[in-house]
Design a protein around this motif. Structure first.
Motif, PDB file in Angstrom:
ATOM      1  N   GLU A 219     -12.730   1.489  -0.425  1.00 54.98           N
ATOM      2  CA  GLU A 219     -12.317   1.302   0.973  1.00 54.98           C
ATOM      3  C   GLU A 219     -13.200   2.134   1.898  1.00 54.98           C
ATOM      4  OE1 GLU A 219      -8.180   2.211   0.722  1.00 54.98           O
ATOM      5  OE2 GLU A 219      -7.587   0.108   0.467  1.00 54.98           O
TER       6      GLU A 219
ATOM      7  N   ARG B 131      -4.286  10.794  -7.083  1.00 54.35           N
ATOM      8  CA  ARG B 131      -3.898  11.597  -5.922  1.00 54.35           C
ATOM      9  C   ARG B 131      -4.100  13.085  -6.192  1.00 54.35           C
ATOM     10  NH1 ARG B 131       0.534   8.405  -6.851  1.00 54.35           N
ATOM     11  NH2 ARG B 131       1.779  10.243  -7.391  1.00 54.35           N
TER      12      ARG B 131
ATOM     13  N   GLU C  15      -9.530   3.614  -3.482  1.00 55.70           N
ATOM     14  CA  GLU C  15      -9.757   4.587  -2.420  1.00 55.70           C
ATOM     15  C   GLU C  15     -11.244   4.748  -2.133  1.00 55.70           C
ATOM     16  OE1 GLU C  15      -8.951   9.333  -1.471  1.00 55.70           O
ATOM     17  OE2 GLU C  15      -8.007   8.373  -3.209  1.00 55.70           O
TER      18      GLU C  15
END
Length: 366
Positions: free
Chosen positions: A142, A83, A139
């Motif tokens: 996707e 993140r 991430e």
């Protein structure tokens, strides 16, 4: 170049100390606080191979050129890197650029060196890094699946194949399985490589122990060995502190004496290279002559023209054939001429698959 190996791990586990020792430089600052390595430091070291020295001696080579291994010292990772926490973006970007991961795990307590998680637990640390790599892949995939699906609906056959692979790996990631678990065949490996997944990279776990445990391991390093075995990975035990001391000795005899006092037969670098080669399934071939003896590294399964291309692209484009002598024959018959006289030199064509230790002379025409 042999291969590029990124040294990763949590802060304060010994990454930069190991890097400095392995490359015998002080390029990376080893300090007792997180993120002391911000930009990745790159160091190249010669790959030790006794065969090269023997071949050079028989050929009376004026120069000896070993193949090299590249180490990249990458900034320490913390939870939340996927993140962008800490130096997460830089960390993940630098990992993406290397061929394999050398994951340093701290396996010793030291009140003078803080651990970012408070307590020493190498398995927890290994899982922390693995989780961040998988989260970054999740991430990325996707987003990629959505784009591939659009292309596949438009009739793009390559996109359809990549989409099948991406969806399979995506399902595994959601179950907590890294992408490397899906390296099952040449075609699938090529597709995974195209996806540039972090958790697909092969891993070598380096258990960094205190000096007293370098020869015999300790409880934590044995846990690391079991953890690696369960995942089909490789592990080595090394003491970064010992490697740092060893790097101070310029004389080979002094190095051997120092290692002997600690009950060690070889430096940690030799272990890392050997396991790294096995990890990436690499082999070495040689070109030997009076001017120089040179070692070259290729992937197992490489054919003669591609091996020639490692030396120079012109050699591959104009490849005719390769005069090849097995290393054992080169030694047994006293060098090139002796091997020729004994009928041990072979003329190999474009379909020949290079074998570890081959001594090769390439014929080419542009």
């Amino acid at each position: 170049m042999g291969f590029s190996c990124g040294i990763v791990g949590l802060p304060n586990v010994g990454k930069s100390t190991l890097f400095n020792a392995l490359t015998a430089t002080a390029a990376a600052e080893a300090a007792n606080y997180p993120f002391c390595t911000i930009e990745p430091n790159v160091g190249r070291v010669a790959v030790p191979d006794e065969r090269l020295a023997v071949a050079a001696r028989l050929a009376k080579s004026a120069k000896v050129v070993p193949t090299q291994l590249e180490f990249v010292d990458i900034a320490g990772l913390v939870r939340g890197a996927a993140r962008g926490e800490g130096l997460g973006n830089q960390f993940l970007g630098h990992v993406r650029e290397v061929d394999a991961i050398a994951h340093v795990l701290r396996c010793f307590p030291d009140d003078n060196v803080v651990h970012v998680e408070g307590l020493v637990d190498p398995i927890r640390d290994a899982e922390t890094v693995e989780t961040e790599l998988m989260l970054a892949d999740l991430e990325s995939l996707e987003r990629r699946v959505s784009l591939l699906a659009k292309r596949a609906r438009g009739g793009d056959a390559d996109a359809r194949r990549q989409l099948d692979t991406a969806e399979t790996v995506l399902a595994g990631l959601r179950e907590g399985r890294p992408a490397r678990d899906f390296l099952v065949g040449p075609e699938r490996q090529r597709e995974l490589h195209a996806l540039q997944l972090l958790s697909a990279k092969p891993v070598l776990y380096i258990a960094n122990v205190e000096e007293a445990s370098a020869a015999s391991s300790n409880v934590e390093s044995k846990r690391v060995a079991e953890y690696a075995a369960q995942r089909g990975a490789r592990a080595v035990v090394i003491s970064a502190a010992i490697e740092a001391e060893l790097a101070q000795f310029a004389d080979a005899d002094e190095q051997r004496e120092f290692l002997a006092t600690l009950g060690l037969d070889e430096p940690g670098l030799a272990q890392v290279i050997r396991e790294g080669y096995a990890l990436l399934d690499l082999i070495t071939f040689f070109t030997v002559g009076p001017k120089q003896a040179h070692a070259w590294t290729v992937e197992r399964g490489t054919k003669a023209p591609q091996a020639a291309g490692r030396i120079h692209t012109d050699f591959e484009r104009g490849f005719i054939r390769a005069e090849t002598i097995a290393y054992a024959d080169f030694v047994a018959y006293g060098g090139e001429q002796g091997a020729k006289d004994a009928g041990r030199m072979r003329l190999e064509g474009a379909d020949y698959v290079v074998r570890d230790g081959d001594i090769m002379y390439f014929r080419f025409n542009l």
